[in-house]
Write an enzyme that holds these catalytic residues in place. Structure first.
Site, PDB file in Angstrom:
ATOM      1  N   GLU A  21      -5.174  -8.491  -0.623  1.00  0.00           N
ATOM      2  CA  GLU A  21      -6.004  -8.136   0.524  1.00  0.00           C
ATOM      3  C   GLU A  21      -7.436  -7.991   0.032  1.00  0.00           C
ATOM      4  O   GLU A  21      -7.726  -7.122  -0.797  1.00  0.00           O
ATOM      5  CB  GLU A  21      -5.528  -6.846   1.209  1.00  0.00           C
ATOM      6  CG  GLU A  21      -4.227  -7.003   1.979  1.00  0.00           C
ATOM      7  CD  GLU A  21      -3.878  -5.786   2.827  1.00  0.00           C
ATOM      8  OE1 GLU A  21      -4.808  -5.090   3.295  1.00  0.00           O
ATOM      9  OE2 GLU A  21      -2.671  -5.548   3.014  1.00  0.00           O
TER      10      GLU A  21
ATOM     11  N   GLU B 285       0.833  -1.211   0.000  1.00  0.00           N
ATOM     12  CA  GLU B 285       0.000   0.000   0.000  1.00  0.00           C
ATOM     13  C   GLU B 285       0.864   1.256   0.000  1.00  0.00           C
ATOM     14  O   GLU B 285       0.718   2.150   0.848  1.00  0.00           O
ATOM     15  CB  GLU B 285      -0.975  -0.011   1.187  1.00  0.00           C
ATOM     16  CG  GLU B 285      -2.021  -1.109   1.061  1.00  0.00           C
ATOM     17  CD  GLU B 285      -3.163  -1.007   2.079  1.00  0.00           C
ATOM     18  OE1 GLU B 285      -3.137  -0.094   2.930  1.00  0.00           O
ATOM     19  OE2 GLU B 285      -4.080  -1.845   2.013  1.00  0.00           O
TER      20      GLU B 285
END
Length: 513
Positions: free
Chosen positions: A317, A193
């Site tokens: 995810e 991320e």
């Protein structure tokens, strides 16, 4: 009399409007496309009670363990054939310095887990412990390297420590710590991320940084790295475009994508895991189904730069994210797991299977006690969630040949809103057995299916079903088996056609032999 006839007509029209029409499916023979087993991967972060009090028990614990790794958890995960496990994060990965987690445990430095609850991380579970766990699970490790707060040198030396079988300072330290031969870890994430908690970078800046880090993360003999770039958040298609253009298909094995299903669509008030009405259920499933559009659009961008589909789209995810259970640490992300979550899991895995030409790896968040967990623990007690049982059903698709399906779904309607009620995927394994996974999202109506299997040959059909009386039903430590798989008798052969009565709010997997 006219009034009576009119009332009868209106009543009949209402009945027919609500009647479930038969849906026809056609399934074609397999081509070369495979459903990678790595689509069924999982994710375990240093977050809440996932590692500590999940996989990892206290030094003097009476819970059966091997080297502090909890054995009932290992047995449960081996049953569903976990193919890979992602670690140490998540956001934690970009503040994790791997050398803090090696060597004698009583000499390892403690740190503050600033992302998740501000608790003390004692680093007792580190590289060796994680790789011991993967060996016990017979799965491949997927390590997320620190780009956010780390250095190129730090990542390069971690790869060397793990994978080099020669003479060097890192191999000397590894041997000193009890591991003579390298583990040869191939799945390697370059950051996590990076658009957010991994550094709040721009796509252009990250792309350049990736190329630098990936250059020094070396391939050693017998361990060619599958380098994985930190990809987009949900619908950030510009991030994918920039990475594909600037990094290039030849410099990465995979590009990640993160997308979570939020019941309300709002991060500041996501909704309860167990207390919801049909309207919130409908909205949750509508948000879940967005995964189809998101994967499709990212794949189309990747196709522009990589028409041969060499780069995998890795959804590392995914899952439902609700408000935490009342009374628990908000930084621990502990939530219960209902039949609704099982329907999300089945639907999402069907989407991944149907995009397996590009989606070749995925990781549910997270394995134990965090978000859409497979397993919940409470001291010496352990339970399997409805989501676990979906993975148990769907393991039949792992490394099987993808079977294309054509159908039009009936609608699940609520007021003036509607979504597709049915989603399906199918595969054929190495023995020739055909597996069809079916999810009915409609909580009120069954779906009647008539399936034409064309040239595919089969004689018998068996099946399993996951359902329950209420969408809010969960497994608890006092009723651990309320929602679990059962034998399904609603499928039969009619010529070469397959007829199925698919109950409301259910996940069914059929096996045809």
């Amino acid at each position: 009399m006219k009034k009576t006839l009119l009332s009868l007509a209106l009543l009949c029209s209402g009945i027919f409007a609500n009647a479930q029409k038969e849906t026809s499916l056609s399934i074609k023979p397999a081509g070369d496309q495979m459903v990678s087993k790595h689509i069924y991967g999982h994710f375990s972060e240093h977050l809440g009670r996932c590692i500590y009090d999940g996989f990892w028990v206290d030094e003097n614990s009476t819970i059966p363990n091997k080297g502090r790794i909890r054995l009932d958890v290992v047995a449960a995960l081996k049953k569903i054939k976990v193919p890979n496990l992602r670690w140490p994060g998540g956001c934690f990965a970009d503040e994790y310095h791997w050398r803090d987690g090696i060597g004698p445990r009583n000499q390892r430095p403690k740190m503050v887990n600033t992302n998740w609850g501000g608790v003390v991380e004692d680093n007792s579970f580190g590289t060796h412990e994680f790789l011991d766990l993967c060996k016990m699970l017979d799965c491949e490790p997927y390590i997320a390297g620190n780009v956010g707060s780390g250095t190129v040198e730090e990542m390069a030396k971690w790869v060397e420590y793990l994978n080099f079988d020669g003479v060097s300072p890192m191999t000397a330290i590894r041997k000193q710590n009890g591991m003579e031969k390298p583990w040869k870890v191939t799945f390697w994430g370059v950051g996590n991320e990076s658009w957010g908690c991994g550094g709040n970078m721009t796509a252009d800046y990250y792309s350049d940084l990736y190329r630098r880090y990936a250059t020094y993360a070396r391939d050693y003999a017998g361990a060619p790295l599958k380098r994985i770039a930190s990809g987009a958040n949900a619908e950030d298609y510009k991030w994918t475009e920039t990475c594909m253009k600037n990094i290039g298909a030849g410099r990465m094995w995979g590009l990640t994508l993160h997308y979570y299903t939020l019941p309300t669509g709002k991060w500041d008030a996501k909704g309860s895991a167990t207390k919801f009405d049909e309207e919130q259920y409908f909205n949750t499933m509508k948000n879940c189904l967005r995964m189809e559009e998101i994967v499709t659009k990212h794949s189309e961008i990747m196709d522009k730069y990589d028409p041969k589909k060499k780069v995998a789209l890795i959804v590392d995810e995914w899952g439902i994210w609700t408000d935490v259970e009342p009374g628990t640490n908000p930084g621990f992300l502990y939530q219960q797991n209902s039949l609704r979550d099982a329907l999300i899991a089945g639907t999402t895995l069907n989407i991944f299977n149907n995009h397996s030409d590009r989606v070749r790896m995925a990781n549910l968040a997270q394995t134990i006690n965090v978000l859409q967990a497979l397993i919940l623990t409470e001291k010496d007690k352990m339970l399997l969630t409805p989501t676990y049982h979906v993975f148990d059903l769907y393991k039949a698709h792992m490394d099987a040949k993808y079977l294309p399906i054509n159908f039009t779904s009936p609608d699940y309607t609520l007021g003036d809103k509607k979504i597709p009620a049915l989603n399906v995927s199918a595969s054929q394994d190495s023995t020739g057995a055909i597996h069809i996974s079916l999810v009915n999202l409609d909580p009120k109506n069954k779906i009647s299916l008539n399936t034409d299997l064309g040239e595919l040959k089969w004689k018998t059909v068996t099946g399993q079903i996951l359902t329950s009386a209420n969408l809010t039903d969960v497994n608890t430590f006092t009723a651990a088996n309320k929602v679990q798989n059962a034998k399904f008798n609603g499928a039969k052969k009619s010529g070469n056609s397959l007829k199925v009565e698919l109950p409301a709010q259910s996940v069914v997997v059929l096996e045809l032999k």
